[in-house]
Write an enzyme that holds these catalytic residues in place. Sequence first.
Site, PDB file in Angstrom:
ATOM      1  CE1 TYR A  97      -9.145  -2.546   1.104  1.00  0.00           C
ATOM      2  CE2 TYR A  97      -8.487  -0.498   0.061  1.00  0.00           C
ATOM      3  CZ  TYR A  97      -8.162  -1.651   0.751  1.00  0.00           C
ATOM      4  OH  TYR A  97      -6.851  -1.895   1.099  1.00  0.00           O
TER       5      TYR A  97
ATOM      6  CG  ASN B 298      -3.100  -2.655   7.303  1.00  0.00           C
ATOM      7  OD1 ASN B 298      -3.031  -2.105   6.201  1.00  0.00           O
ATOM      8  ND2 ASN B 298      -4.121  -3.400   7.665  1.00  0.00           N
TER       9      ASN B 298
ATOM     10  CG  HIS C 224      -5.164  -6.019  -0.048  1.00  0.00           C
ATOM     11  ND1 HIS C 224      -6.340  -6.052   0.673  1.00  0.00           N
ATOM     12  CD2 HIS C 224      -5.362  -6.836  -1.128  1.00  0.00           C
ATOM     13  CE1 HIS C 224      -7.221  -6.840   0.031  1.00  0.00           C
ATOM     14  NE2 HIS C 224      -6.655  -7.322  -1.055  1.00  0.00           N
TER      15      HIS C 224
ATOM     16  CD  GLU D 145      -9.129  -8.624  -3.144  1.00  0.00           C
ATOM     17  OE1 GLU D 145      -7.976  -9.059  -2.979  1.00  0.00           O
ATOM     18  OE2 GLU D 145      -9.874  -8.304  -2.197  1.00  0.00           O
TER      19      GLU D 145
ATOM     20  CE  LYS E  73      -3.614  -2.237   2.775  1.00  0.00           C
ATOM     21  NZ  LYS E  73      -4.550  -1.996   3.901  1.00  0.00           N
TER      22      LYS E  73
END
Length: 150
Positions: free
Chosen positions: A49, A112, A115, A126, A9
């Site tokens: 998302y 974080n 993904h 995805e 990310k």
Amino acid sequence: MERTLVLVKPDGVQRGMVGEIISRLERRGIKLVALKMMLVDQALAHRHYGEHEGKPFFQGLVDFITSSPLVAMIWEADDVVEIVRGTMGQTNPKNAAPGTIRGDLGVNIGRNLVHGSDSPESAQREVALFFKEGEILDYNRNNDPWITEP
Ligand code: IDP
């Protein structure tokens, strides 16, 4: 062979963790079959998302994921979804075990670093969102029998 989508990310790219994260996945023994750097637009962020739409953190998540480039990858192995989830650690880095990417490199749920698809079904969805079939490479590694019993 199972595939999964992994994103480093924007926080991982900005913090210079791309090599660290790829290296951890490579060392695990799974196979990299696609990779690109990209800026995610609003439409892709909403589709990726979509399941979180309506939640309080949704807008922040979309703003964050579209704020700066990320690195998108596809990794392949039997049970790769489960393997990558284990290597990433729990969603909240605060609770992620030491030795995992999030447990070693992060402190905050909204930053974080990485993904990974959460099921083979979401992985299929995805992978198709981020990559065209022609961008996914089919090749052999001659050390595969030393990683997985044939
Ligand atoms: P996952 O990334 O481990 O699959 P999900 O529950 O699918 O976790 O959530 C997607 C992403 O949304 C998380 O990685 C995290 O960055 C963000 N997120 C989830 N819950 C929260 C929250 O309560 N506050 C802020 N961000 C959150």
